[in-house]
Motif scaffolding. Structure first.
Motif, PDB file in Angstrom:
ATOM      1  N   ALA A 191      47.834  42.453  45.338  1.00  0.00           N
ATOM      2  CA  ALA A 191      47.873  41.800  47.203  1.00  0.00           C
ATOM      3  C   ALA A 191      46.519  41.167  47.459  1.00  0.00           C
ATOM      4  O   ALA A 191      46.593  40.644  47.900  1.00  0.00           O
ATOM      5  CB  ALA A 191      48.217  42.615  47.726  1.00  0.00           C
ATOM      6  N   SER A 192      45.418  42.213  47.204  1.00  0.00           N
ATOM      7  CA  SER A 192      44.509  42.261  48.095  1.00  0.00           C
ATOM      8  C   SER A 192      43.911  41.275  47.918  1.00  0.00           C
ATOM      9  O   SER A 192      42.806  40.375  48.001  1.00  0.00           O
ATOM     10  CB  SER A 192      43.896  43.341  48.231  1.00  0.00           C
ATOM     11  OG  SER A 192      42.132  43.321  48.681  1.00  0.00           O
ATOM     12  N   THR A 194      45.052  39.269  45.682  1.00  0.00           N
ATOM     13  CA  THR A 194      45.561  37.553  45.881  1.00  0.00           C
ATOM     14  C   THR A 194      44.863  36.820  47.637  1.00  0.00           C
ATOM     15  O   THR A 194      44.364  35.522  47.160  1.00  0.00           O
ATOM     16  CB  THR A 194      46.854  37.782  46.325  1.00  0.00           C
ATOM     17  OG1 THR A 194      47.419  38.315  44.612  1.00  0.00           O
ATOM     18  CG2 THR A 194      47.388  36.354  46.090  1.00  0.00           C
ATOM     19  N   GLN A 195      45.106  37.891  48.562  1.00  0.00           N
ATOM     20  CA  GLN A 195      44.898  37.612  49.538  1.00  0.00           C
ATOM     21  C   GLN A 195      43.110  36.957  49.786  1.00  0.00           C
ATOM     22  O   GLN A 195      43.109  36.299  50.529  1.00  0.00           O
ATOM     23  CB  GLN A 195      44.856  38.679  50.458  1.00  0.00           C
ATOM     24  CG  GLN A 195      44.592  38.186  52.422  1.00  0.00           C
ATOM     25  CD  GLN A 195      44.495  39.578  53.000  1.00  0.00           C
ATOM     26  OE1 GLN A 195      45.956  40.851  52.488  1.00  0.00           O
ATOM     27  NE2 GLN A 195      44.674  39.724  54.350  1.00  0.00           N
ATOM     28  N   GLN A 196      41.946  37.388  48.837  1.00  0.00           N
ATOM     29  CA  GLN A 196      40.866  37.689  48.886  1.00  0.00           C
ATOM     30  C   GLN A 196      40.658  36.333  49.135  1.00  0.00           C
ATOM     31  O   GLN A 196      40.126  35.391  48.190  1.00  0.00           O
ATOM     32  CB  GLN A 196      39.896  38.877  48.199  1.00  0.00           C
ATOM     33  CG  GLN A 196      39.820  40.249  48.833  1.00  0.00           C
ATOM     34  CD  GLN A 196      39.507  40.891  47.831  1.00  0.00           C
ATOM     35  OE1 GLN A 196      38.893  40.669  46.565  1.00  0.00           O
ATOM     36  NE2 GLN A 196      39.095  41.991  48.391  1.00  0.00           N
ATOM     37  N   LYS A 198      42.582  33.676  47.826  1.00  0.00           N
ATOM     38  CA  LYS A 198      42.881  32.501  49.115  1.00  0.00           C
ATOM     39  C   LYS A 198      41.731  32.481  50.462  1.00  0.00           C
ATOM     40  O   LYS A 198      41.622  31.118  50.762  1.00  0.00           O
ATOM     41  CB  LYS A 198      44.356  33.471  49.983  1.00  0.00           C
ATOM     42  CG  LYS A 198      44.895  32.409  50.693  1.00  0.00           C
ATOM     43  CD  LYS A 198      46.060  33.088  51.217  1.00  0.00           C
ATOM     44  CE  LYS A 198      46.678  32.321  52.441  1.00  0.00           C
ATOM     45  NZ  LYS A 198      48.283  32.000  53.178  1.00  0.00           N
TER      46      LYS A 198
END
Length: 466
Positions: A191-192, A194-196, A198
């Motif tokens: 998730a981290s 993915t967020q990074q 994005k």
């Protein structure tokens, strides 16, 4: 919530910036806490089945796994702490197997746990080493049992089925717990990431937009630069035309001035009484025409108007005498407006300065002309010269309307006309004070104005004394 507080307490802040390292510390902390709880459960089971070695070993495990997190607050490497964690668990499992039937022990399957735990808490190479240790332990137990050497059973035999159930459940629980911890941390890491990713994509899009904006601004600047070059060339051409026109004008004025001087020479002044008005007027005309001739010659002798500074003729002059002569030349003009000029000069004092006499006369004439031009009839103009050590200070003070504070910044600028108007309809080009400032600075001096609305104005010129 409790795990968050434990992380905040046991994992040093210096490790938080390194995401992979922080992840390993967090995983080891969680494993220690859950293994301690798991050992507490088997402590209860060992008491229930009267398995005395199990009781002692589980007490050792609970204490050992609870103390391990405190090592995280030291400088000990995370890999070493992870191996201590696996060593504690492996010793307990091997001893439990030895006291509960060897290969027949319900705890025997737990030997799969050390390499898995080592993979999560220590590293890949350590997991391989612990896999070797587990295989060695399994082999040792089997080899020892083959000749018919049974291992002792120290728990109550009629509770075997219960012990097998709990031990088998323990293996499942260990694997599931470890898998859940791994999956949870992996999910958070993904998730981290993915967020990074994005955020990185958004940054790239923003950078692309900024790049496009910069390209457009560069294009605009290039166009503006081209326009400025064209404008600069136009201004240069206009400036050359202006200089040429001024030179033509100065040249064309030479002939009328020469004619005026010639006509004055034809005037027979013998019948004028010395000191008479007529005689004084003729002298003023001669003096004015000569000064005009000198200024025109300066312009014509310059390569361009900006280079007039090269025509300075510096000499030691008596500022008091020059000011007195300028005042005498303006008395008739002032008298026509019923304005009296008060000359405040000590006759015994000579204030000497190094200056160009022609430019200095222009400075004082412009200041005096302005004072008379903007004064009402019946007023007075005061002119003073004071020797002040290294400076010669000249002041021209009038009783005019004064200058508004919001207009003070426009003084001494070219073509800037203030709200005040000449009191007798005289013309005003807006150049006089700019000439005063320019000539004063050429002579290494300074000029300023002191004024309040309705209180008149004082113009002060200071020159270095010689």
């Amino acid at each position: 919530m409790i795990l968050k507080e434990l992380e905040r307490y046991f994992i040093a802040p210096r490790h938080h910036a390194d995401a992979p390292l922080f992840y390993r510390y967090k995983l080891l902390l969680n494993a220690s806490v859950f293994t301690s709880l798991f050992s507490s459960l088997y402590l209860i089971v060992s008491i229930a089945i009267r398995f005395q070695p199990g009781v002692y070993l589980m007490i050792f495990n609970v204490a050992g796994f609870l103390l391990l997190p405190f090592l995280m607050k030291t400088r000990m490497p995370i890999r070493t702490i992870g191996n201590l964690y696996v060593t504690t668990g492996t010793l307990a499992v091997v001893i439990l197997i030895g006291y509960s039937g060897g290969i027949e022990s319900p705890v025997f399957p737990w030997l799969i746990a050390p390499p898995v735990l080592a993979l999560l808490t220590a590293g890949k190479m350590d997991a391989i080493a612990w896999a070797t240790v587990s295989l060695a332990c399994i082999t040792t137990f089997i080899v020892y049992t083959i000749p018919g050497n049974p291992f002792p059973v120290r728990y109550q035999h009629d509770t075997r089925l219960f012990f097998v159930l709990l031990s088998s459940s323990g293996v499942v629980l260990i694997v599931v717990t470890i898998s859940m911890i791994f999956e949870s941390n992996t999910s958070k890491a993904l998730a981290s990431l993915t967020q990074q990713k994005k955020a990185l994509q958004e940054s790239q899009e923003e950078l692309a937009a900024r790049h496009q904006e910069i390209v457009e601004k560069n294009n605009t600047l290039a166009a503006q630069k081209e326009e400025l070059l064209i404008t600069s060339e136009q201004l240069k051409e206009l400036n050359e035309k202006k200089d040429y026109l001024m030179e033509v004008l100065a040249h064309d004025l030479k002939s009328p001035l020469a004619n005026i001087q010639g006509l004055i020479g034809l005037i027979n002044t013998d019948h004028f009484q010395a000191g008479s008005v007529e005689n004084d007027v003729v002298k003023l005309i001669v003096d004015s025409s000569r000064k005009s001739q000198v200024l025109i010659d300066k312009i014509l002798n310059s390569e361009n108007l900006e280079n007039i500074v090269y025509n300075l003729r510096l000499e030691t002059v008596d500022v008091s005498a020059i000011v007195s002569k300028v005042v005498d030349g303006f008395r008739e003009i002032a008298a026509r407006k019923n304005i009296q000029i008060k000359l405040l000069i000590d006759a015994t004092q000579h204030c000497m300065a190094t200056a160009d006499k022609v430019y200095l006369v222009q400075v004082f004439e412009n200041l005096l002309n302005n004072a008379i031009k903007f004064s009402l009839p019946g007023k007075q103009v005061f002119v003073s010269v004071i020797c002040n050590g290294a400076l010669v200070r000249t002041e021209v003070r009038d009783e005019g309307p004064g200058i508004a504070q919001d207009e003070m910044h426009m003084l001494f600028k070219k073509f800037k006309k203030l709200s005040n108007k000449p009191t007798a309809g005289e013309s005003s080009s807006g150049l006089g004070l700019s000439i005063v400032k320019h000539y004063t600075e050429l002579l290494k001096g300074r000029v300023w104005c002191e004024s309040e609305r309705g209180q008149g104005a004082s113009f002060v010129v200071e020159l270095p004394s010689s």
